[in-house]
Design an enzyme around this catalytic site. Sequence first.
Site: not given
Ligand SMILES: Nc1ncnc2c1ncn2[C@@H]1O[C@H](COP(=O)(O)OP(=O)(O)OP(=O)(O)O)[C@@H](O)[C@H]1O
Length: 958
Positions: A93-96, A111, A214
């Site tokens: 993701g963008r943050f992690g 995460k 979001d």
């Molecule tokens: N509980 C989970 N089960 C399965 N896959 C997950 C889970 N949590 C996250 N992922 C995968 O990891 C990716 C990134 O997680 P997440 O969206 O929470 O991170 P983010 O940094 O907040 O991303 P974003 O860029 O969408 O804000 C998700 O799009 C998904 O594909």
Amino acid sequence: MCNVDVVVPEVVEEPSPPPLAEDKKDEAADKSYLWLWVLLIVAFVLLGTCIVVGARRWKRTKPPPLDLPPEEHPASSCIDLESVKILETIGQGRFGTAYRAIVDEEEVAVKMFPQHHKSSYTNEKYIYSLPLMEHSNLLSYLGSGERVGQDGNIYYGLVLSYCPKGRLSTYLSENTITWSTFCSIALSATRGLAHLHSEIRKGDTKKPCICHRDFNTRNLLLNENMQVIVSDLGFAIHTQGSKYYVNGEEQHAETSSLTDVGTLRYMAPEVLEGAVNLRDCEAALKQIDIYALGLVLWECAARCHELYQGLQTPPYMLPFQAEIGLHPSFEQVQVLVVRNKARPLFPSVWKDTNPATRLLKETIDDCWDYDADARLSAMCVEGRLTELPTLWDRYKLSLGINGVSPTLNPMSNLPLSQRAGEMINGGKIISNVITPRDKESSVSEATVETTITGSPSEPSLDVFLAKNQLIGTLQPPIPSLQPHQGRNPCMERNLIREIPHEISVSGNILIDPLKSNDINSINSINTINAANLIDVQHAIESHGLTNEHLMPLLNGHSNTASVMSQPRPMLPPPTLVPPIPYLQNEVHSVDNQPKRQNTAMQVENYDNRRASKGSSWRRWRSAWEERLKSLIPRRRHHNGEDEERQEILITPTSSSLSEPPTPLPATQSVTVASPHLALQTEVLLTNGGPHTVISPNHTLNSQHSALPNYTSETEIGIAKLHFQNGFAPIIKSRQGSKDSGLNKSSENSVSFVDSDNSCEKLRRPTTLILPDRSHKGTINNVEEEIKSSVDNIDHNEESKVTDSAPEVEESPPLRKAKHRVKTPRRPLNPRLSLYDDRIMGCEGETGVQAGKGGGHLDVGLSHSLPLHMNALSGQQPFLASSVPVSSASSQNNSAASLRCSKLVSSANNSSSSSSSSRSSSSRSSSSRASSREGSQGLLGQELTFSCTQPNPQTIGVL
Ligand SMILES: Nc1ncnc2c1ncn2[C@@H]1O[C@H](COP(=O)(O)OP(=O)(O)OP(=O)(O)O)[C@@H](O)[C@H]1O
């Protein structure tokens, strides 16, 4: 007597010694102690009371999170991060980075946030830690903690439940879904959002309202039961009225840029406009979520193969992808969503005759309404979606049982607003032609529909219909809305808002382009049958129906009514095909008429006879009939064939209306060019008075090889043209030597406006026209495009009309919000992610993170890569060797995996530039584009990114 002399010695009482001074002191001291004690006791009591009262008040005023700080939440200490064994990367993701991990033989997701994204971690943890957050459609929060990565840096981790099927967007891009799966997905996603939005109290515990901010298919995960699990609460925020809370600290919404986060293509118009009403940020942010929910529902429905009735399901598309592609700029989305009020289009094959489809479309429409206040609540959407499976089953059941009844009109129960327009598949105009297949299926489906109208919770309507035997006489009933479905009063207001515009062209029946989503509907306007209306009035009369009876049937037809008159008359919706005249014998006839046969002639005679009776009701009705007849376009016979007459109404708009309409000083030349003009076209001109047929003898030949032109001289200052067959004519206007502003909308009507551009109010188009900013088109360009689009139509393919850039640039500036608090802008802070079609908040006071990085790996979807490039240089610190990054649903798909073992890249300064103030974001768009191309086609190769950062940064290798 011997005792007489006994002298009783007088007992002389010795005077008691005078009290000593010390004793006096003691007494005084005792007394003063007593008072002291009393005072102390009183003070204690008072103090105690104060403490109790204060504590109570504090409890009441203090936001719940502080009652139960995250650290004390039992869940946070459930699983220690140290005990988690990380297996593989599942998402970036963008943050992690998200990992699949295992604890006590149970799969979990972890995460991990790098240190510089700690505030994002804190925020997400805070949200998960709020009371009563447990819900089957939200990720379960299992624990959190810190961990030192192999690179020696500290990482913060959230342990969450694991969703094996991964992102919804990925799933939809790889699979089509059945109707029942769609219902399950739609409902569970909505339930998750509704739970977030809800304030829930259980005893002393209170779950506050949380807005996601979001909401999109990338942040929705699927579990093994195909239930949607709402994830990624990194931007989520705890709100209450005009306040919001970051880690329990109260913030004032009006002083922050609360709405500068989200994913660009899912951003509501008010966000794009910077006109979010932050005075009630709770409501405003919920409405923003609901807008995104509408898009998500559309996105899912678009992949439901059962909705296409045997036709091939179109490939997966993100909302607006057909119109502005995968990597739109902020301006593109703004023009499309705010100025053109465009929304993704419903395929024409999603027939309104199926009540489930209709309800779905109406619900989606009500979610993405331009007016934020008119949007539904998540609970309301949930209520509506709950009905979908039942409606669908009943419809299918009745299709099998009932068959076709020729007496019923297939389109008659459609709201007028849904009849007009053309369908656009994938954002491109197909045409407004009704194919025989369409007609057939419409008849069949509508016939069935009449037997199943009314929801189970609506017995009164069924009873009413059964008793009065109105089916076939009245138009098939429209199920009245359920209480939970209650159409937001604002919805009606929105419709009414358009009345002045429509009435200003009195004498014509207009198509509401806002709602024009049905391919079949355009021609229906031309075939409004006055006899139908008369029949209905007869039915009303003979059955003693009142307006109250009819209101439920006419729900949703405010547009129809409003065109007719004020006050709104009780008229049925117009019909697509004139129904077979149907005569209903009266049940309680006073004149004992013999049973009448159901023939057209009978109806006519009966009608005449009844009309001659001359009650006030009938007089009113006759007046209306006259009025309606004058409104209904006539059919003309030409060369032995019936032809639809094109009515071009040229009306003065507001500015000219304020002046005496005649004589108008300027001479206007109106040129209409269209390959699809009907064989004979009349131009009706009106200046507010009666219509004037200016050129009845102009004949256009659609067979003509060149584009036929139609030119008419008129003395009207402003013209507005409405075409009902789905083409986009071109109007050229001259005022003296100077061309007046040409404002060409993307709908079936084209209007040119006065030079100050004061009159034109674009409404939501039925086609999604994109301004191609790189394409400096001219009228010729447009003609060429129309030509090519016509060719496409002829080949039964999608066609697309493109606005030329000059019009876009010359068009008036976007409407500024009135009476709203403008979202404060922080121009120095980046609003756009460098590599994603997202807008991000800024790292800072609010604690909500901005500009975060991470590559999204869905091929064909939007991707995001880190803004903070340095962050990536240790992106996989928990895996011993390189581990494939893949969406959970495609873990074995090597093509979709990202090898992060090497981290090399260089940055080039982007050469892209933009005339807009957001030059940096434009540059970032091009960077994004290159990054995505790279991610799709250059797996395993070194990837070079352009970015606004001055120094080359190591990013990654795809
Ligand atoms: N509980 C989970 N089960 C399965 N896959 C997950 C889970 N949590 C996250 N992922 C995968 O990891 C990716 C990134 O997680 P997440 O969206 O929470 O991170 P983010 O940094 O907040 O991303 P974003 O860029 O969408 O804000 C998700 O799009 C998904 O594909």
